[in-house]
Scaffold this motif. Structure first.
Motif, short mmCIF file in Angstrom:
data_model
loop_
_atom_site.label_atom_id
_atom_site.label_comp_id
_atom_site.label_asym_id
_atom_site.label_seq_id
_atom_site.Cartn_x
_atom_site.Cartn_y
_atom_site.Cartn_z
N SER A 1 24.17 -2.34 -26.41
CA SER A 1 22.59 -2.29 -26.53
C SER A 1 21.74 -1.82 -25.44
CB SER A 1 22.14 -3.79 -26.58
OG SER A 1 22.88 -4.66 -27.60
N ASP A 20 21.05 -9.08 -29.28
CA ASP A 20 20.77 -7.55 -28.67
C ASP A 20 19.64 -7.28 -28.33
OD1 ASP A 20 23.78 -6.76 -29.09
OD2 ASP A 20 23.49 -6.99 -31.04
N GLU A 60 24.02 -0.69 -34.25
CA GLU A 60 24.93 -1.17 -33.25
C GLU A 60 25.70 -2.25 -33.84
OE1 GLU A 60 23.36 -2.98 -29.76
OE2 GLU A 60 25.23 -4.12 -29.25
#
Ligand SMILES: Nc1nc2c(ncn2[C@@H]2O[C@H](COP(=O)(O)OP(=O)(O)OP(=O)(O)O)[C@@H](O)[C@H]2O)c(=O)[nH]1
Ligand SMILES: [Mg+2]
Lengths: 324, 132
Positions: free
Chosen positions: A66, A102, A151
């Motif tokens: 992140s 995140d 992600e």
């Protein structure tokens, strides 16, 4: 819940193309909800998609994905790109709940006009994640985002699932992580197009990079195109520019060599298959199977009064008969 | 595809140090089956409202210890309204004097939980708002 936003698709899309986060948020929620509204949305989105570069970031928990995403977005912003980020975290298999954290690393980006960030939970099933996630990618693509970063945490099988949504995969390792070699063994080598050794400010990063390169050299499945291994420190913003450039260079290679088309071909095939399975199940099979007699049938099977495989075969044959 | 989960943003605005309370609530909500978007410390009202809109959450829970509740809550509600997102429920917790509670509720805060409130009360409040 869907009635929260009364605007029609064309209006939502026009607003989304203008970076209206409310409109984009609503469209993605519509897709997450599933059902007919979702199908309608996917239908309408399709003709607007195909332009965004879809980049996956995966790696073990805590490797700095992140933080790195935050820095990469900041670099790409200086190049004039609009960037969407989809951050996927696992959900609890017991309650279905999740903490999606995140964004903590990307708070600077919350107010940037050209950046849209969305957190998603992996909801247990990998197929479910892929559909909702590629739907969200579709929304961002149609809204004109140049790059969509996804992600995902590389544990278990989810690192493979990233291949079902991304064009190109960046795999993140860090020095001194005991399970590094294991993560590499688990097949992460095969899915990486670019490798980043993050936390290069810590000791041992160059050794990790060397080991990675050595393993990539040994991989017989690699063609002539060797994935690059780059050292980076997200925290100190060192090596981020080079990493981002390497990603887009690799992307350009994929476009020219036909690799991109090949991957999108495979992805669309798989996506449509699971989409169709989902729809056929809900529209055709579920009404036949999941009715009141289902529970009774299960009891009969368990007591061996009836044979479940005979039952399953009969239902499948009956469906086939109907379709003729 | 599974039904969409109720999504809740948990935020900790202001400059004061720790977010233990916010994290405890985040975990309790996760365990109750909600999707919690956690944004961490020192968020400005602008950042909180922008995150809530992007994430298209159903509710925002704000933890305030600094005494700035009289500003923070109304400001976040105002920002959400400006962005056409006034359907997003705002609730909160922290050290809030009894006398201020009716004022904040009049400004649009759905519910306020003061220190010592059992976590179950917060979950019951959400369950009532969002029946399964
Ligand atoms: N020393 C060092 N620490 C870093 C670097 N990048 C990230 N970190 C730290 O690593 C920790 C995890 O960072 P995240 O960005 O949350 O990692 P992540 O991979 O997204 O974590 P998950 O999403 O939970 O899997 C944080 O404490 C970061 O500050 C780096 O380049 N160097
Ligand atoms: Mg992360």
């Amino acid at each position: 819940m869907l009635h929260k936003e009364q605007a029609g698709f064309d209006e939502l899309l026009a607003r989304g193309q203008n970076n209206d986060k409310r409109a984009i948020g609503r469209m993605i929620s519509c897709i997450e909800t599933g059902g007919t509204a979702d199908h309608h949305m996917m239908q309408q989105l399709w003709s607007h998609t195909g332009r965004a570069r879809i980049v996956g970031i995966t790696g073990s928990p805590g490797t700095g994905k992140s933080t790195l995403a935050d820095r990469m977005v900041k670099y790409w912003l200086t190049k004039g790109y609009r960037i969407g980020v989809i951050a996927v975290d696992p959900s609890s298999p017991f309650t279905g709940g999740a903490i999606l954290g995140d964004r903590v690393r990307m708070n600077d980006l919350a107010l940037v006009h050209e950046v849209y960030i969305r957190s998603m939970s992996a909801r247990g099933q990998l197929g479910g994640l892929s559909l909702a996630c590629s739907g969200a990618v579709g929304v961002l693509d149609a809204c004109g985002y140049d790059i969509v970063l996804i992600e995902t945490v590389g544990v278990g099988q989810s690192e493979v699932a990233i291949m079902n949504v991304a064009d190109l995969v960046l795999v993140i390792s860090v020095p001194g992580l005991g399970d590094d070699v294991q993560a590499i063994k688990a097949g992460i080598l095969e899915i990486g197009d670019v490798f980043g050794v993050n936390k290069a400010d810590l000791p041992g990063a160059d050794r990790t990079a060397k080991e990675l390169k050595a393993m990539l050299d040994m991989n017989p499945n690699m063609g002539e195109h060797q994935p690059p291994v780059l050292m980076v420190s997200a925290e100190r913003s060192q090596g981020v520019d080079e990493l981002c450039d390497a990603i887009l260079e690799n992307y350009a290679w994929m476009e020219e060599s036909g690799e991109l088309l090949k991957r999108r071909n495979r992805r669309l095939r798989e996506e449509l298959l699971s989409y169709m399975q989902d729809r056929v199940y809900r529209q055709v099979l579920a009404p036949v199977i999941e009715n009141d007699s289902f529970d009774k049938n299960i009891k009969d099977f368990l007591s061996h009064a009836r044979n479940p495989y005979v039952w399953a075969g009969e239902i499948a044959d009956r469906m086939e008969e109907k379709l003729k | 595809m599974a039904e969409r989960k109720i999504r809740i943003l948990i935020a900790k605005p202001g400059l004061d140090g720790h977010d233990r309370g916010a994290k405890v609530i985040a975990r309790a909500l996760r365990d109750a089956g909600y999707e919690v978007i956690y944004t961490g410390l020192r968020q400005s009202p602008e950042q909180i409202a922008a995150a809530a809109v992007s994430e298209d959450v159903d509710a925002v829970g704000i933890s305030v210890l600094s005494g700035a509740h009289g500003y923070l809550f109304p400001r976040i509600i105002e920002l959400l309204r400006e962005q056409g997102a006034d359907d997003i429920l705002v609730f909160g917790g922290g050290i809030i004097p009894d006398a201020d509670i009716p004022v904040l509720k009049a400004a649009g805060v759905a519910e306020l939980f003061t220190p010592g409130t059992p976590l179950a009360d917060i979950i019951n409040f959400l369950r009532e708002r969002y029946p399964e």
